[in-house]
Design a protein around this motif. Structure first.
Motif, PDB file in Angstrom:
ATOM      1  N   UNK A 147       0.857  -1.175   0.000  1.00  0.00           N
ATOM      2  CA  UNK A 147       0.000   0.000   0.000  1.00  0.00           C
ATOM      3  C   UNK A 147       0.902   1.237   0.000  1.00  0.00           C
ATOM      4  N   UNK A 148       0.937   1.916  -1.131  1.00  0.00           N
ATOM      5  CA  UNK A 148       1.774   3.098  -1.258  1.00  0.00           C
ATOM      6  C   UNK A 148       1.022   4.303  -0.716  1.00  0.00           C
ATOM      7  N   UNK A 149       1.636   5.019   0.195  1.00  0.00           N
ATOM      8  CA  UNK A 149       1.025   6.193   0.814  1.00  0.00           C
ATOM      9  C   UNK A 149       1.437   7.458   0.066  1.00  0.00           C
ATOM     10  N   UNK A 150       2.742   7.633  -0.096  1.00  0.00           N
ATOM     11  CA  UNK A 150       3.280   8.807  -0.778  1.00  0.00           C
ATOM     12  C   UNK A 150       3.930   8.371  -2.084  1.00  0.00           C
ATOM     13  N   UNK A 151       3.370   8.791  -3.205  1.00  0.00           N
ATOM     14  CA  UNK A 151       3.796   8.302  -4.513  1.00  0.00           C
ATOM     15  C   UNK A 151       5.057   9.007  -4.993  1.00  0.00           C
ATOM     16  N   UNK A 152       5.059  10.321  -4.872  1.00  0.00           N
ATOM     17  CA  UNK A 152       6.159  11.118  -5.402  1.00  0.00           C
ATOM     18  C   UNK A 152       6.215  12.427  -4.629  1.00  0.00           C
ATOM     19  N   UNK A 153       7.309  13.163  -4.775  1.00  0.00           N
ATOM     20  CA  UNK A 153       7.453  14.416  -4.045  1.00  0.00           C
ATOM     21  C   UNK A 153       8.434  15.328  -4.769  1.00  0.00           C
ATOM     22  N   UNK A 154       8.285  16.619  -4.519  1.00  0.00           N
ATOM     23  CA  UNK A 154       9.212  17.624  -5.010  1.00  0.00           C
ATOM     24  C   UNK A 154       9.229  18.751  -3.994  1.00  0.00           C
ATOM     25  N   UNK A 155      10.232  19.616  -4.067  1.00  0.00           N
ATOM     26  CA  UNK A 155      10.331  20.690  -3.088  1.00  0.00           C
ATOM     27  C   UNK A 155      10.932  21.929  -3.702  1.00  0.00           C
ATOM     28  N   UNK A 156      10.456  23.066  -3.214  1.00  0.00           N
ATOM     29  CA  UNK A 156      11.099  24.336  -3.521  1.00  0.00           C
ATOM     30  C   UNK A 156      10.964  25.239  -2.299  1.00  0.00           C
ATOM     31  N   UNK A 157      12.061  25.884  -1.903  1.00  0.00           N
ATOM     32  CA  UNK A 157      12.015  26.755  -0.731  1.00  0.00           C
ATOM     33  C   UNK A 157      11.569  25.987   0.496  1.00  0.00           C
ATOM     34  N   UNK A 158      10.590  26.539   1.189  1.00  0.00           N
ATOM     35  CA  UNK A 158      10.084  25.912   2.411  1.00  0.00           C
ATOM     36  C   UNK A 158       8.953  24.938   2.160  1.00  0.00           C
ATOM     37  N   UNK A 159       8.584  24.709   0.904  1.00  0.00           N
ATOM     38  CA  UNK A 159       7.380  23.934   0.600  1.00  0.00           C
ATOM     39  C   UNK A 159       7.726  22.544   0.073  1.00  0.00           C
ATOM     40  N   UNK A 160       7.098  21.540   0.674  1.00  0.00           N
ATOM     41  CA  UNK A 160       7.150  20.170   0.178  1.00  0.00           C
ATOM     42  C   UNK A 160       5.853  19.880  -0.557  1.00  0.00           C
ATOM     43  N   UNK A 161       5.970  19.471  -1.831  1.00  0.00           N
ATOM     44  CA  UNK A 161       4.826  19.035  -2.624  1.00  0.00           C
ATOM     45  C   UNK A 161       4.827  17.512  -2.604  1.00  0.00           C
ATOM     46  N   UNK A 162       3.790  16.924  -2.046  1.00  0.00           N
ATOM     47  CA  UNK A 162       3.763  15.479  -1.864  1.00  0.00           C
ATOM     48  C   UNK A 162       2.544  14.883  -2.567  1.00  0.00           C
ATOM     49  N   UNK A 163       2.799  13.986  -3.527  1.00  0.00           N
ATOM     50  CA  UNK A 163       1.706  13.295  -4.212  1.00  0.00           C
ATOM     51  C   UNK A 163       1.245  12.125  -3.357  1.00  0.00           C
ATOM     52  N   UNK A 164       0.024  12.212  -2.877  1.00  0.00           N
ATOM     53  CA  UNK A 164      -0.514  11.195  -1.970  1.00  0.00           C
ATOM     54  C   UNK A 164      -1.351  10.178  -2.733  1.00  0.00           C
ATOM     55  N   UNK A 165      -1.393   8.976  -2.208  1.00  0.00           N
ATOM     56  CA  UNK A 165      -2.167   7.894  -2.816  1.00  0.00           C
ATOM     57  C   UNK A 165      -3.370   7.509  -1.960  1.00  0.00           C
TER      58      UNK A 165
END
Length: 504
Positions: A403-421
């Motif tokens: 069971x994948x919870x977090x598929x992918x992620x990227x970041x810029x500055x103080x922000x984490x962009x997290x692709x959730x499943x």
């Protein structure tokens, strides 16, 4: 003979009966959508379940009490207080909310938030007038009615304000898995057909997007500012008998790196040059890496002693040195599988980030692994759910798809962009099936602040994403798309000192 006072009170009563009956019935007929609307409210997200039922029950109850003359006056007090609660809710939306959501539906679906506010103030005014007209003929009735009106309306407004501040804290700090979808946080601006689906993001500089290719690992592709064409050139490594199986390209201006941690070898070349040079050979074995600067590599590797993933810092220039960190990646006891995840580096915040694939955990530290913090995503999957079997030769593998919870992620500055499943509370199943969801976290303030959808293409979800200062990029199948940030997102990019907030 009915007087003006009597007719006015009856008119107000019938008006509220019509308003509340229509509102409650429309909510019940589309209850799932109503709950979703409350769940996406910037004020009441954390209490969507309780509020959605309570509002309908209260509206129906007030409507029934308004029918009978004996209970009409108490019902008018209640109706006025309820409209005051709706009024203060809209006032908070317009003045203190992080964003202004779409207007609600129902009988007033064509009204904007300002028009809603005016309408609600009108309802409060006629409710107050009806109560005062009824009570002014009684001894001390006017004074008593004004007192009860002030008390009931104050308490109803106080409840809404309390729910607002409590919901803000729960959503941002103690989220019970209720997403807050911002209004158009990213806006599609341009897209380009890549022809094939084997590209991945290698880096960005000065508006140019650099792409690696899984099937042609020594090809570097460039999408420039115009976003109309893709340029390619071949990187040429020195002649070698090495068998390279898992090459990954990373662009960190002014260099391009191509590495295979199983060899282990790292090549490097100046951007614009085709000739790759050996940058590191047999210094460390690894299975993923990021490049924080021109003198070091941060890598993820499998520990030979603990059978789990660890992180390491390889200093290459001058005297080579390796620092291994065993604390940033948390293990549930399943060794290498439970410690799998995405390694990121935010150059503007100068932070390392590791996002676990199989549980709601991500870790943040400085480049030297100091200041380590283990934080949580908003979902509730706090441990890996893996089935592991050991084969006869001693090798371990997964017995079933994880069971994948977090598929992918990227970041810029103080922000984490997290692709959730994982689907959250009060979310549309129909929209979830045709979109990929991205959650956003401020890693310095240690808070979740919003989510947005990326539409799938031909039933295929987003496979790659890249956050930069000005744009958010995605790759879905063979198409790269560029999105522009709204101010509700870009305001979080400014780096700063961490606040004294709760840690996980």
């Amino acid at each position: 003979m009915k007087t003006f006072r009597t007719r006015f009170i009856e008119f107000v009563s019938y008006f509220f009966i019509l308003l509340f009956c229509y509102a409650s019935i429309s909510k019940m007929m589309d209850f799932e959508n109503f709950q979703i609307q409350i769940g996406q409210s910037p004020l009441l997200s954390a209490y969507a379940g309780m509020v959605s039922y309570s509002v309908i029950i209260i509206e129906i109850l007030i409507s029934i009490l308004l029918i009978f003359e004996r209970t009409r006056i108490p019902a008018l007090y209640a109706a006025t207080a309820l409209m005051s609660a709706f009024t203060i809710y809209i006032y908070l939306i317009l003045n203190y909310s992080d964003f202004v959501p779409c207007s609600c539906g129902g009988i007033l679906e064509d009204l904007g938030w300002t028009e809603h506010l005016i309408f609600n103030i009108f309802c409060v005014a006629i409710g107050v007038a009806s109560v005062i007209l009824q009570q002014r003929v009684k001894t001390n009735g006017l004074r008593r009615s004004i007192y009860f009106l002030l008390l009931s309306n104050f308490l109803s407004c106080l409840i809404v304000v309390a729910l607002f501040f409590s919901s803000e804290h729960i959503i941002k700090k103690e989220n019970n898995f209720t997403r807050r979808f911002l209004i158009h946080p990213v806006i599609e601006e341009n897209k380009l057909d890549l022809k094939v689906n084997s590209y991945y993001f290698a880096g960005e500089h000065n508006g140019n997007i650099y792409l690696g290719n899984y099937t042609s690992p020594f090809t570097l592709s460039i999408v420039d500012n115009s976003f109309k064409t893709i340029q390619q050139y071949q990187l040429v490594p020195p002649k070698s008998k090495l068998i390279l199986k898992n090459l990954k390209t990373v662009v960190r201006f002014p260099f391009v790196y191509v590495a295979d941690g199983s060899a282990p070898i790292i090549y490097r070349a100046k951007l614009g040059s085709s000739a790759l040079n050996v940058y590191s050979f047999k210094d460390v074995y690894f299975n993923d890496y990021v490049v924080p600067d021109s003198t070091s590599i941060v890598f993820r590797a499998k520990s030979s002693t603990s059978d789990k993933h660890v992180l390491g810092l390889l200093k290459i220039e001058d005297s080579k040195s390796v620092v291994i960190n065993n604390d940033m990646i948390l293990s549930d006891g399943d060794g290498v599988f439970s410690t799998d995840g995405k390694l990121l580096y935010s150059s503007d915040a100068d932070k390392l980030i590791f996002v676990h694939y199989y549980k709601n955990t991500f870790s943040v530290s400085n480049l030297d692994f100091s200041g380590l913090q283990h934080l949580k995503t908003i979902d509730t999957v706090n441990s890996t759910k893996l089935k592991i079997v050991t084969k006869q030769d001693g090798h371990r593998k997964m017995a079933a798809p994880p069971m994948i919870v977090n598929v992918n992620a990227s970041t810029y500055g103080d922000v984490l962009f997290n692709q959730s499943n994982i689907k959250g509370k009060f979310e549309s199943q129909k929209l979830w099936k045709k979109s990929s969801v991205v959650d956003m976290y401020n890693i310095i303030k240690q808070e979740y602040f919003g989510s947005f959808y990326i539409t799938n293409k031909n039933n295929s979800g987003m496979s790659q994403m890249l956050a930069t200062q000005k744009f958010f990029y995605t790759i879905t199948e063979n198409e790269i798309v560029r999105y522009r940030y709204a101010q509700s997102v870009s305001k979080h990019f400014q780096t700063g000192k961490a606040e004294n907030l709760k840690k996980e």
